[in-house]
Design an enzyme around this catalytic site. Structure first.
Site, PDB file in Angstrom:
ATOM      1  N   GLU A  80      34.636 -15.782 -20.382  1.00 27.46           N
ATOM      2  CA  GLU A  80      34.050 -14.789 -19.485  1.00 27.46           C
ATOM      3  C   GLU A  80      35.093 -13.859 -18.887  1.00 27.46           C
ATOM      4  O   GLU A  80      34.932 -12.644 -18.896  1.00 27.46           O
ATOM      5  CB  GLU A  80      33.268 -15.492 -18.377  1.00 27.46           C
ATOM      6  CG  GLU A  80      32.522 -14.553 -17.453  1.00 27.46           C
ATOM      7  CD  GLU A  80      31.677 -15.288 -16.440  1.00 27.46           C
ATOM      8  OE1 GLU A  80      30.584 -14.804 -16.122  1.00 27.46           O
ATOM      9  OE2 GLU A  80      32.120 -16.352 -15.960  1.00 27.46           O
ATOM     10  N   GLU A 140      18.912 -25.037 -20.497  1.00 28.43           N
ATOM     11  CA  GLU A 140      18.747 -25.006 -21.955  1.00 28.43           C
ATOM     12  C   GLU A 140      18.793 -26.353 -22.679  1.00 28.43           C
ATOM     13  O   GLU A 140      18.359 -26.452 -23.799  1.00 28.43           O
ATOM     14  CB  GLU A 140      19.773 -24.058 -22.603  1.00 28.43           C
ATOM     15  CG  GLU A 140      19.541 -22.619 -22.224  1.00 28.43           C
ATOM     16  CD  GLU A 140      20.565 -21.698 -22.843  1.00 28.43           C
ATOM     17  OE1 GLU A 140      20.151 -20.668 -23.389  1.00 28.43           O
ATOM     18  OE2 GLU A 140      21.769 -21.986 -22.776  1.00 28.43           O
ATOM     19  N   LYS A 160      25.955 -37.584 -11.828  1.00 27.57           N
ATOM     20  CA  LYS A 160      26.059 -38.611 -12.874  1.00 27.57           C
ATOM     21  C   LYS A 160      27.502 -39.060 -12.925  1.00 27.57           C
ATOM     22  O   LYS A 160      28.423 -38.238 -12.897  1.00 27.57           O
ATOM     23  CB  LYS A 160      25.625 -38.057 -14.236  1.00 27.57           C
ATOM     24  CG  LYS A 160      25.752 -39.092 -15.368  1.00 27.57           C
ATOM     25  CD  LYS A 160      25.387 -38.514 -16.722  1.00 27.57           C
ATOM     26  CE  LYS A 160      25.557 -39.551 -17.827  1.00 27.57           C
ATOM     27  NZ  LYS A 160      25.252 -39.023 -19.171  1.00 27.57           N
TER      28      LYS A 160
END
Length: 449
Positions: free
Chosen positions: A242, A383, A419
């Protein structure tokens, strides 16, 4: 005729025949051979076909001996009765002893590996002759082909391991950890509370850092990169899909020097600022931080580049949704969710192959913004649910001040550990320093500097 023979691909007729002869002489050799060799490792067609028959019979637990193999050869139409009988008899006669089958296997594998290297070299030469790719693209393709050969060879050499050996490896690792003065077994993130929660950044772990745009993902990742680059003594790699490398370097300088990023962007620096920037630049120059800002990299490209880095300690990728699949850009109509799933799985495999932690940044969907409590959850990962499955650790960044500028402490940040395969989940509070686009531990206030 001699020239034609010299051009033949590397192979050993005698070793191939001795492997097959050993199978026919002593059935105890069969599991060992089937485990270590594949049909394509045999160069001569008739040997390859016989071994395919043996593998097929082995899978169905059929009796394997000269009579049954010859019968199956006739059924498959490979050879007529006379030919198959003579060749099987020849295989048994020319094999000195089945006791040396491992030596024969090693020779066949070695010749097969040489053929694969020769095929790769031929493919690379063809790419060069075509001239359709740049030198850098050709070099990357060459590295990838050689890596795939090496990886395949390493994978095939990994067999069943007795628990006694595994326990010894674990015991050695425990000894290393006990002798380590560091508070955590892995690389430090630079945030003691985060280190304690996740046990640092550990080898072969895929760590996912996710947040909404503008929440500070890249800043947090640069914090960790800088910490590892300065104190681990290892090389650290940042793949930026990016931002340009100059933008990243400017952020690192701001982080290290505590000169406001806005001043660096505009160039309006006083003498004190210049002194700080010079000292920070010198400190950064002593690290082994490597930056790649190619926006079109796939996981395979990154893996190939990382394998060339000496003493690699950490890989950071910014960010997952900008990555391309191994085959390049997404094709029209291709399921993006499946592409991201493939990428996340490949990242986990890369972390395991390289034996380093891989920190990958990820965007979140807008789902959290429709809730009254906007703190991210695992279901907000964009996604693909496979990202959650593949990652060893998933962390979210959240700042109440991002949504409510009037909140009591608008620069209070939360690192939500959603997690954690190494321990419990929970939340660690951090301080956001907007002037320097960086985070610090909650005790480390701006006034201290």
């Amino acid at each position: 005729m001699d020239e034609l023979i010299s051009r033949q691909a590397p192979h050993s007729t005698e070793a191939e025949q001795a492997v097959l002869g050993s199978i026919l002489i002593d059935e105890r050799c069969i599991p060992k051979v089937v485990e270590k060799l594949k049909p394509e490792d045999f160069y001569l067609r008739q040997n390859r076909e016989i071994f395919e028959i043996v593998c097929s019979m082995f899978r169905f637990s059929e009796v394997i001996d000269p009579v049954t193999v010859r019968d199956r050869m006739q059924q498959s139409g490979s050879y007529d009765e006379t030919t198959s009988y003579d060749y099987i008899r020849q295989l048994m006669l020319i094999t000195p002893t089945a006791a040396n089958v491992e030596e024969y296997i090693n020779i066949v594998r070695d010749k097969s590996l040489l053929r694969r290297v020769a095929d790769a070299a031929g493919g690379i030469s063809e790419l060069v002759r075509e001239g359709s790719a740049t030198a850098q693209d050709t070099l990357t393709a060459a590295e990838q082909r050689i890596y795939e050969i090496r990886k395949g060879e390493e994978d095939s050499s990994r067999g069943l391991e007795p628990i006694s050996k595994v326990v010894l490896s674990v015991y050695d690792r425990l000894g290393e950890l006990a002798a380590n003065d560091s508070a955590v077994p892995g690389l430090s993130t630079g945030f003691p509370d985060v280190d304690n929660a996740i046990s640092g950044l550990n080898k072969s772990d895929l760590i996912l850092l996710a947040a909404r745009p503008g929440m500070g993902k890249t800043s947090m990742a640069l914090n960790m990169l800088l910490q590892a680059g300065k104190f681990s003594g290892k090389s650290v790699v940042f793949f930026s899909l990016e931002m340009s490398r100059e933008q990243l370097a400017m952020r690192l300088i701001s982080n290290e020097s505590f000169v406001e990023l806005k001043k660096l962007i505009t160039g309006k620096l006083n003498q004190d600022d210049w002194d700080k920037v010079a000292a920070a630049s010198m400190a950064l120059g002593q690290t082994r931080i490597l930056i790649d800002d190619n926006p079109m990299l796939s996981v395979a490209d990154m893996n190939a580049k990382c394998r060339l880095v000496q003493d690699l300690g950490l890989v950071v990728i910014d960010y997952l949704q900008l990555m391309t699949s191994a085959g390049g850009g997404a094709k029209f109509g291709e399921n993006r969710q499946q592409v991201v799933s493939d990428i996340s799985r490949s990242l986990k495999i890369m972390a395991k192959d390289l034996q380093v932690p891989v920190l990958c940044l990820s965007q979140l969907s807008r789902a959290n913004e429709s809730r009254s409590d906007k703190r991210p959850m695992l279901s907000d990962l964009r996604e693909s649910g496979a990202i959650e499955q593949d990652a060893d650790i998933v962390m979210f960044l959240y700042r109440e001040g991002y949504y409510d500028p009037d909140t009591e402490d608008r620069n209070l940040a939360e690192c939500i550990i959603a997690k954690n395969r190494h321990g419990e989940t929970g939340t660690v509070e951090l301080q956001w320093l907007p002037e320097f686009t960086t985070f610090s531990s909650i005790e480390r206030r701006y006034e201290e500097y």
